[in-house]
Scaffold this motif. Structure first.
Motif, mmCIF file in Angstrom:
data_model
loop_
_atom_site.group_PDB
_atom_site.id
_atom_site.type_symbol
_atom_site.label_atom_id
_atom_site.label_comp_id
_atom_site.label_asym_id
_atom_site.label_seq_id
_atom_site.Cartn_x
_atom_site.Cartn_y
_atom_site.Cartn_z
ATOM 1 N N TYR A 99 36.497 -30.107 31.812
ATOM 2 C CA TYR A 99 37.072 -31.447 31.681
ATOM 3 C C TYR A 99 36.137 -32.420 32.386
ATOM 4 N N ILE A 100 35.663 -33.403 31.649
ATOM 5 C CA ILE A 100 34.671 -34.320 32.197
ATOM 6 C C ILE A 100 34.894 -35.709 31.597
ATOM 7 N N ASP A 101 34.481 -36.747 32.299
ATOM 8 C CA ASP A 101 34.628 -38.105 31.784
ATOM 9 C C ASP A 101 33.908 -38.239 30.432
ATOM 10 N N ILE A 102 34.522 -38.939 29.488
ATOM 11 C CA ILE A 102 33.931 -39.003 28.142
ATOM 12 C C ILE A 102 32.532 -39.627 28.132
ATOM 13 N N GLU A 103 32.230 -40.429 29.133
ATOM 14 C CA GLU A 103 30.882 -41.005 29.205
ATOM 15 C C GLU A 103 29.810 -39.924 29.285
ATOM 16 N N HIS A 104 30.183 -38.768 29.818
ATOM 17 C CA HIS A 104 29.216 -37.691 29.998
ATOM 18 C C HIS A 104 29.376 -36.567 28.976
ATOM 19 N N ALA A 105 30.262 -36.775 28.011
ATOM 20 C CA ALA A 105 30.560 -35.710 27.049
ATOM 21 C C ALA A 105 29.314 -35.309 26.260
ATOM 22 N N THR A 106 28.587 -36.299 25.771
ATOM 23 C CA THR A 106 27.401 -36.015 24.956
ATOM 24 C C THR A 106 26.358 -35.242 25.750
ATOM 25 N N GLU A 107 26.121 -35.711 26.975
ATOM 26 C CA GLU A 107 25.113 -35.066 27.812
ATOM 27 C C GLU A 107 25.509 -33.619 28.124
ATOM 28 N N MET A 108 26.790 -33.422 28.420
ATOM 29 C CA MET A 108 27.298 -32.078 28.738
ATOM 30 C C MET A 108 27.166 -31.162 27.516
ATOM 31 N N ILE A 115 29.520 -32.622 38.089
ATOM 32 C CA ILE A 115 28.607 -32.293 36.999
ATOM 33 C C ILE A 115 27.998 -33.619 36.543
ATOM 34 N N LEU A 116 26.683 -33.690 36.465
ATOM 35 C CA LEU A 116 25.997 -34.922 36.054
ATOM 36 C C LEU A 116 26.476 -36.087 36.933
ATOM 37 N N SER A 117 26.597 -35.810 38.216
ATOM 38 C CA SER A 117 27.063 -36.736 39.253
ATOM 39 C C SER A 117 28.421 -37.364 38.945
ATOM 40 N N LYS A 118 29.253 -36.583 38.272
ATOM 41 C CA LYS A 118 30.610 -37.059 37.981
ATOM 42 C C LYS A 118 31.588 -35.932 38.289
ATOM 43 N N GLN A 119 32.735 -36.286 38.833
ATOM 44 C CA GLN A 119 33.773 -35.299 39.145
ATOM 45 C C GLN A 119 34.248 -34.613 37.859
ATOM 46 N N ALA A 120 34.283 -33.290 37.849
ATOM 47 C CA ALA A 120 34.720 -32.550 36.662
ATOM 48 C C ALA A 120 35.561 -31.351 37.082
ATOM 49 N N ILE A 121 36.267 -30.795 36.124
ATOM 50 C CA ILE A 121 37.070 -29.593 36.378
ATOM 51 C C ILE A 121 36.593 -28.509 35.418
ATOM 52 N N VAL A 122 36.408 -27.300 35.953
ATOM 53 C CA VAL A 122 36.064 -26.158 35.107
ATOM 54 C C VAL A 122 37.102 -25.070 35.368
ATOM 55 N N SER A 123 37.776 -24.640 34.336
ATOM 56 C CA SER A 123 38.770 -23.573 34.512
ATOM 57 C C SER A 123 38.371 -22.357 33.695
#
Lengths: 130, 365
Positions: B201-210, B180-188
């Motif tokens: 679950y996504i890296d905090i750097e991308h939290a705002t964008e997500m 997601i947003l070119s970063k590895q993420a987990i969706v459950s």
């Protein structure tokens, strides 16, 4: 924050509208906003005696139950059944549709202990700064 | 007095901009509500609500569940979990008390993610570390992992639109790893609301964008911890630290279905003993006969005697009356029993009922 000019207020966030020897009472916009969604209101019955600064009603929100204090002493003349049936009115219209009760004022002198709109406004702004 | 600095999630400024009411929640300053608890609650039941759950903890464990020791401290069988599945259960202390409730994700044959409560994160980490064999890698990734929950009957359509058709096929309590947003993420496909929903679950750097990407959908509105609490209570889900803790066992809390007594786990012998000797207290659910709400710590009275206490209670926005849960002495737990719930302010009449309180949730649809 809505604080109508023509009303009197308490530091516990009740308002009073004086109409001759009758006082109409309710809780302020600040109070309803702090409480959040109001889900239950309990009022005294007609004819009940209430005493200034003593608890006379209860409001419950999703998060908590709170006491409402009598801004003046007197006898309950009328209660607002609408807010018992639809407590969310207190959030939507704290001054117009959701008055809590009308009382026959017992002691005119007690009015001196109430705050004018401008004083209540300063008081509420002070709370916000804390 | 010592000044306590509360932690903030990476989305803190966004919550302020949205006009959220913020309040301390454990060590965190969290959004309790935006528009209002009831509006947000109803939005989650009807459309899709977005929650910032970044405060929760995530650990990664590399190892064979049996030989690394993880299997010994979890109440369900981890080794048989299929890849891509997740399960809910508990870690217990030697008295059978609940150290935490958690969800385990089987990421790889020998790699697991554990999702734990915010308030118990450090304690959990120590407990796990102590019980893992030497050399097992245990990582706390909480500080750089954001968790966003999208919950509501429309959540699947929205996420499919944004992330692709993999979401469509995701079954209840299963997850996928994706970019997601070119970063590895987990969706459950999990959640705490009883609605069809997803946890991201996504890296905090991308939290705002997500967060912003999800909020762009008109079907999505932000919801705070206030609505999260009323939603979970309507489902009868326990809240750690309130309904369950180290002084309660899963059997007392009526959570037997998350316990596998055919395997070994720490605390099991106490559960076996409780099962053999019978429980001295039981966890009940009850409904109020009015809009008045039961509250945490209210007394439960039956036959004019105090027989228990309320652990969770609220007005139920979906049902329009008060609901609650709590512990009572054994024998006062039968369906239909009328009880009195009492505090210094008032008392209300209530009746023991079954769970969930709200029966139209879309979680498994």
């Amino acid at each position: 924050m809505n604080i109508p000019e023509e009303l009197l207020y308490t530091r516990s966030h009740e308002w009073v509208r004086i109409e001759g020897d009758i006082a109409i009472i309710g809780i302020t916009d600040y109070a309803q906003n702090s409480l959040g969604d109001i889900t239950f209101v309990e009022l005294p019955e007609k004819g009940a005696e209430i005493k200034q600064a003593n608890m006379f009603a209860t409001v419950e929100s999703v998060k908590a139950a709170s006491d409402v204090y009598a801004p003046l002493s007197g006898t309950i003349n009328k209660i607002n059944q609408d807010i018992i049936d639809s407590p969310e009115l207190v959030n939507r219209s704290p001054y117009e549709k959701s008055w809590f009760a009308a009382i026959n004022i017992k002691d005119e002198d007690e009015k001196n202990r109430l705050l004018k709109a401008s004083d209540y406004k300063s008081y509420v702004e002070g709370l916000g700064r804390k | 007095m010592e000044q306590i600095i509360l932690k903030q999630t990476p989305l803190f400024q966004l919550h302020k901009n949205l006009g959220a009411k913020l309040a301390p929640f454990g060590e965190w300053l969290m959004p309790i509500q935006y528009e209002g608890i009831i509006a947000e609650h109803n939005w989650a039941r009807r459309s899709a609500a977005l929650f910032d759950i970044c405060h929760m903890g995530e650990f990664i464990i590399y190892g064979n569940a049996k030989s690394c020791g993880l299997e010994n401290i979890i109440t369900f069988d981890i080794s048989t979990m299929p890849l891509g599945s997740c399960r809910y259960g508990f870690m217990l202390n030697e008295n059978g008390g609940i150290i935490d409730d958690l969800i385990i994700y089987r990421l790889e044959q020998e790699k697991y993610m554990l999702v734990v409560n915010a308030a118990t994160r450090d304690k959990d980490f120590e407990h796990i570390k102590k019980n893992l064999s030497t050399g097992t890698v245990l990582e706390d990734i909480s500080d750089h992992t954001a968790k966003l929950d999208l919950q509501g009957p429309l959540s699947r359509d929205i996420l499919t639109r944004l992330l692709g058709p993999d979401i469509l096929g995701l079954k209840y309590y299963h997850f996928i790893e994706l970019m997601i947003l070119s970063k590895q993420a987990i969706v459950s496909r999990t959640g705490y609301t009883g609605e069809l929903g997803f946890e991201i679950y996504i890296d905090i750097e991308h939290a705002t964008e997500m967060w912003n990407m999800l909020l762009k959908s008109v079907e999505v509105k932000p919801a705070g911890l206030g609505a999260r609490d009323t939603l979970r209570l309507e489902m009868g889900f326990p809240l750690y630290g309130q309904d369950i803790d180290e002084e309660t066992t899963p059997l007392e809390a009526g959570l037997d279905r998350f316990i596998d007594l055919n395997k070994f786990f720490l605390g099991k012998n106490i559960l076996l003993k409780q099962r053999e000797e019978g429980l001295s207290r039981r966890f009940i659910s009850f409904i109020s006969d009015s809009r008045r709400s039961p509250r945490h710590n209210d007394k439960i009275i039956s036959e004019k005697r105090e027989v228990g206490a309320v652990t969770s209670g609220s007005f139920s926005p979906s049902l329009g009356f008060g609901i609650g849960m709590g512990y009572v002495e054994n024998g006062y737990d039968w369906l239909g029993l009328k009880i009195v719930v009492k505090n210094e302010r008032a008392e209300l009449l209530a009746q023991i009922t079954d769970k969930p309180f709200y029966k139209s949730g879309s979680a498994r649809k």
